[in-house]
Motif scaffolding. Structure first.
Motif, PDB file in Angstrom:
ATOM      1  N   GLU A 256       0.839  -1.205   0.000  1.00  0.00           N
ATOM      2  CA  GLU A 256       0.000   0.000   0.000  1.00  0.00           C
ATOM      3  C   GLU A 256       0.877   1.260   0.000  1.00  0.00           C
ATOM      4  N   ARG A 257       2.027   1.171   0.615  1.00  0.00           N
ATOM      5  CA  ARG A 257       2.939   2.322   0.661  1.00  0.00           C
ATOM      6  C   ARG A 257       3.585   2.563  -0.702  1.00  0.00           C
ATOM      7  N   THR A 258       3.910   1.480  -1.411  1.00  0.00           N
ATOM      8  CA  THR A 258       4.591   1.603  -2.700  1.00  0.00           C
ATOM      9  C   THR A 258       3.607   1.806  -3.843  1.00  0.00           C
ATOM     10  N   PHE A 259       2.445   1.149  -3.735  1.00  0.00           N
ATOM     11  CA  PHE A 259       1.424   1.218  -4.781  1.00  0.00           C
ATOM     12  C   PHE A 259       0.121   1.687  -4.137  1.00  0.00           C
ATOM     13  N   PRO A 260      -0.131   2.991  -4.107  1.00  0.00           N
ATOM     14  CA  PRO A 260      -1.315   3.509  -3.416  1.00  0.00           C
ATOM     15  C   PRO A 260      -2.620   2.937  -3.982  1.00  0.00           C
ATOM     16  N   TRP A 261      -3.674   3.152  -3.217  1.00  0.00           N
ATOM     17  CA  TRP A 261      -4.995   2.590  -3.489  1.00  0.00           C
ATOM     18  C   TRP A 261      -5.406   2.693  -4.955  1.00  0.00           C
ATOM     19  N   ALA A 262      -5.229   3.832  -5.559  1.00  0.00           N
ATOM     20  CA  ALA A 262      -5.705   4.046  -6.927  1.00  0.00           C
ATOM     21  C   ALA A 262      -4.950   3.212  -7.951  1.00  0.00           C
ATOM     22  N   GLU A 263      -3.796   2.652  -7.566  1.00  0.00           N
ATOM     23  CA  GLU A 263      -2.977   1.916  -8.521  1.00  0.00           C
ATOM     24  C   GLU A 263      -3.088   0.397  -8.362  1.00  0.00           C
ATOM     25  N   HIS A 264      -4.010  -0.074  -7.543  1.00  0.00           N
ATOM     26  CA  HIS A 264      -4.051  -1.506  -7.243  1.00  0.00           C
ATOM     27  C   HIS A 264      -4.526  -2.352  -8.407  1.00  0.00           C
ATOM     28  N   ARG A 265      -5.623  -1.965  -9.006  1.00  0.00           N
ATOM     29  CA  ARG A 265      -6.314  -2.868  -9.918  1.00  0.00           C
ATOM     30  C   ARG A 265      -5.642  -2.928 -11.279  1.00  0.00           C
ATOM     31  N   GLY A 266      -5.235  -4.138 -11.660  1.00  0.00           N
ATOM     32  CA  GLY A 266      -4.646  -4.348 -12.964  1.00  0.00           C
ATOM     33  C   GLY A 266      -3.288  -3.719 -13.158  1.00  0.00           C
ATOM     34  N   SER A 267      -2.589  -3.463 -12.077  1.00  0.00           N
ATOM     35  CA  SER A 267      -1.286  -2.802 -12.174  1.00  0.00           C
ATOM     36  C   SER A 267      -0.205  -3.824 -12.484  1.00  0.00           C
ATOM     37  N   ALA A 268       0.358  -3.756 -13.687  1.00  0.00           N
ATOM     38  CA  ALA A 268       1.408  -4.703 -14.074  1.00  0.00           C
ATOM     39  C   ALA A 268       2.637  -4.598 -13.168  1.00  0.00           C
ATOM     40  N   PRO A 269       3.100  -3.394 -12.816  1.00  0.00           N
ATOM     41  CA  PRO A 269       4.254  -3.317 -11.906  1.00  0.00           C
ATOM     42  C   PRO A 269       3.970  -3.941 -10.541  1.00  0.00           C
ATOM     43  N   LEU A 270       2.743  -3.766 -10.008  1.00  0.00           N
ATOM     44  CA  LEU A 270       2.399  -4.377  -8.721  1.00  0.00           C
ATOM     45  C   LEU A 270       2.374  -5.901  -8.834  1.00  0.00           C
ATOM     46  N   ILE A 271       1.781  -6.412  -9.899  1.00  0.00           N
ATOM     47  CA  ILE A 271       1.723  -7.863 -10.088  1.00  0.00           C
ATOM     48  C   ILE A 271       3.135  -8.443 -10.149  1.00  0.00           C
ATOM     49  N   ALA A 272       4.011  -7.785 -10.891  1.00  0.00           N
ATOM     50  CA  ALA A 272       5.395  -8.267 -10.994  1.00  0.00           C
ATOM     51  C   ALA A 272       6.106  -8.207  -9.643  1.00  0.00           C
ATOM     52  N   HIS A 273       5.854  -7.146  -8.886  1.00  0.00           N
ATOM     53  CA  HIS A 273       6.443  -6.972  -7.555  1.00  0.00           C
ATOM     54  C   HIS A 273       6.019  -8.105  -6.617  1.00  0.00           C
ATOM     55  N   LEU A 274       4.730  -8.419  -6.611  1.00  0.00           N
ATOM     56  CA  LEU A 274       4.225  -9.477  -5.740  1.00  0.00           C
ATOM     57  C   LEU A 274       4.677 -10.856  -6.206  1.00  0.00           C
ATOM     58  N   ASP A 275       4.670 -11.068  -7.507  1.00  0.00           N
ATOM     59  CA  ASP A 275       5.117 -12.368  -8.025  1.00  0.00           C
ATOM     60  C   ASP A 275       6.569 -12.650  -7.627  1.00  0.00           C
ATOM     61  N   ALA A 276       7.409 -11.650  -7.745  1.00  0.00           N
ATOM     62  CA  ALA A 276       8.818 -11.846  -7.378  1.00  0.00           C
ATOM     63  C   ALA A 276       8.954 -12.134  -5.886  1.00  0.00           C
ATOM     64  N   GLY A 277       8.222 -11.396  -5.072  1.00  0.00           N
ATOM     65  CA  GLY A 277       8.309 -11.589  -3.630  1.00  0.00           C
ATOM     66  C   GLY A 277       7.807 -12.949  -3.189  1.00  0.00           C
ATOM     67  N   TYR A 278       6.649 -13.360  -3.703  1.00  0.00           N
ATOM     68  CA  TYR A 278       6.082 -14.645  -3.280  1.00  0.00           C
ATOM     69  C   TYR A 278       6.852 -15.828  -3.861  1.00  0.00           C
ATOM     70  N   SER A 279       7.374 -15.693  -5.070  1.00  0.00           N
ATOM     71  CA  SER A 279       8.169 -16.780  -5.639  1.00  0.00           C
ATOM     72  C   SER A 279       9.389 -17.064  -4.771  1.00  0.00           C
TER      73      SER A 279
END
Length: 353
Positions: free
Chosen positions: A62-85
């Motif tokens: 939430e700090r890096t990707f504020p509320w308005a940027e959550h849905r369908g955000s390719a950079p957020l998806i990549a960020h989470l995928d790398a972290g969880y992998s």
């Protein structure tokens, strides 16, 4: 038992909690540690330092990707995928007996992952496209799925749940939500302040009922707050802030009724049982699992019907406070919840052996 607790990383796993998922992971870690388990919390790195934390990401997203940027955000998806992998790889190599997965991410439920370490996955949301089909494909002997209510079970598996799925009700520490024998004839609402929680409906219904109301919780959607909630404040309607558990319990205990206004298929409603533990009967929209959870501790109005909710507020205030408390004592205690978690851990370990 050595347990990897894999959390959602949108917010910190720390008080004051942003929502039920953060509360669930915090109390699960705390309770398992109190029972003598070796728990590593895989979460945002800025979570509560009282726990042994292995960061999935350095800080909550939430700090890096504020509320308005959550849905369908390719950079957020990549960020989470790398972290969880990377976190899943560390879990596989970490000598863990079991994983309790609260992440709502697709990687931890891949069959190749759950075959490495027995896994219990708790689903805290209704089915949605980004996860739905991964859940359907995740059935393996060493993977057990839980949902928080029968209503949620039917939503995920309308044609019948698989054998490796069950209802695991949430539970709370009754000592953290002390019972108060009488209230001050006011109402309280608590939750994330966002449209699907229906904050503005609670305000409108309380005004119509002539009952003072205090709102508590994080302002998750600032636009919704500014347009539909803040203009309604004033007089007997106030915002009390975003409080930690002890302060919130004290405020809850002073009131006479809890207003619960889900505008989505609410899977459980943790705030409702917290209020009930303090002795508050509940006036609720009949949405999701509300009736299943609240039962005789509340009264119900059709979804989005403000006039009916106003009547329900007055009706609920007549319910004896001990009725609400007793329902939580019978069904939703932390010990009952932790007993069920430990039984599931033993089960997936035995099946996977």
């Amino acid at each position: 038992m050595r347990i990897a607790l894999l959390a959602h990383v949108r917010q910190r796993i720390a008080q004051p909690f942003m929502g039920g998922m953060e509360s669930h992971s915090w109390y699960l870690a705390d309770g398992l540690i109190a029972r003598g388990h070796d728990v590593v919390l895989f979460a945002a790195g800025d979570s509560d330092p009282r726990f042994t934390i292995d960061p999935v990401v350095a800080e909550h997203y939430e700090r890096t990707f504020p509320w308005a940027e959550h849905r369908g955000s390719a950079p957020l998806i990549a960020h989470l995928d790398a972290g969880y992998s990377a976190a899943c790889d560390r879990i596989a190599a970490g000598g863990f007996d079991v994983v309790h997965n609260n992440s709502l991410h697709r990687f931890p439920i891949e069959p190749r992952r759950t075959a490495q370490v027995p896994t219990v996955t708790s689903l805290h949301v209704p089915p949605y496209d980004a996860l739905h089909w991964f859940v359907k494909a995740s059935a393996t002997p060493g993977h057990h799925l839980t949902v928080t209510s029968g209503r949620q079970m039917a939503a995920w598996w309308p044609d019948g749940a698989p054998g490796r799925a069950s209802v695991l009700h949430n539970g709370i520490d009754l000592a953290a939500w002390p019972y108060v024998a009488s209230g001050d004839d006011s109402a309280v609402w608590c939750g994330r302040i966002t449209p699907n929680k229906g904050t503005h409906f609670a305000v409108e219904a309380a005004r119509m009922a002539g009952v003072p109301l205090t709102l508590f919780g994080q302002i998750e959607d600032p636009d919704y707050w500014a347009a539909q909630v803040e203009p309604l404040l004033g007089g007997d309607i106030r915002y009390g802030g975003h409080l930690d558990g002890a302060a919130l319990a004290a405020e809850m205990g002073r009131a006479s009724v809890f207003v619960f206004t889900p505008c989505w298929d609410e899977p459980f409603g943790l705030v409702a049982i917290e209020a009930m533990a303090c002795g508050l009967p509940v006036a609720a929209f009949d949405m999701g699992a509300a009736r299943e959870v609240i039962g005789e501790g509340g009264r119900f109005a059709p979804a989005n019907d403000v006039a009916a909710l106003a009547d329900t507020i007055r009706e609920a205030m007549a319910i004896p406070r001990h009725t609400a408390r007793r329902r939580v004592e019978c069904l939703f205690t932390r010990d009952r919840w932790l007993d069920a978690c430990e039984a599931l851990y033993a089960e997936v370990q035995a099946v996977a052996a």
